[in-house]
Design a protein around this motif. Structure first.
Motif: not given
Length: 138
Positions: A89-102, A126-132
């Motif tokens: 869960a922590l790894e997932h949240v970190k990935r999501q936060l990195d994507c949000m930052e980008q 748009r693809n980055l937004r879809a990945a989150i």
């Protein structure tokens, strides 16, 4: 070394004064260990599910067994599963936060320089937004 006429050593002398050489430990490189571990974890093992035999990776079979033991009340299995769940869960949240930052950076560029932004950059945004995950979007 002194020997008698029969070829025997005199009493009190050893025929092998240095002794047997010690066995040298095998040198194992950590990268080789890691590669072997991941290779072995992908080995297919047979399981029976719903009365049918199927092959799944060993790592998945181990995870299934851990969940079954945890569900049956095995305290060690429950603790181990909780640690794994927390880590994933922590790894997932970190990935999501990195994507949000980008995403925020790219949308900021879109707002500041709309005339300089290409259609490819807009598509990537748009693809980055879809990945989150939808739970992380503002």
């Amino acid at each position: 070394m002194p020997r008698n006429n029969l070829g025997q050593f005199k009493p009190g002398t050893c025929g092998n004064p240095r002794g047997r050489p010690r066995k040298l430990p095998r040198k194992i490189h950590p990268d080789l260990l890691r590669a072997d571990f991941f290779e072995i974890s992908e080995t297919l093992v047979p399981i029976i599910e719903n009365g049918r035999r199927k092959l799944i990776p060993a790592s998945l079979a181990i995870d299934k067994q851990l969940v079954l033991k945890a569900a049956s009340g095995n305290l060690r299995a429950i603790l181990e599963w909780s640690k794994m769940r927390h880590r994933h869960a922590l790894e997932h949240v970190k990935r999501q936060l990195d994507c949000m930052e980008q995403l925020l950076k790219s949308e900021d560029i879109l707002r500041k320089f709309p005339e300089d932004v290409t259609d490819e950059y807009k598509a990537l945004t748009r693809n980055l937004r879809a990945a989150i995950d939808a739970d992380y979007l503002p």
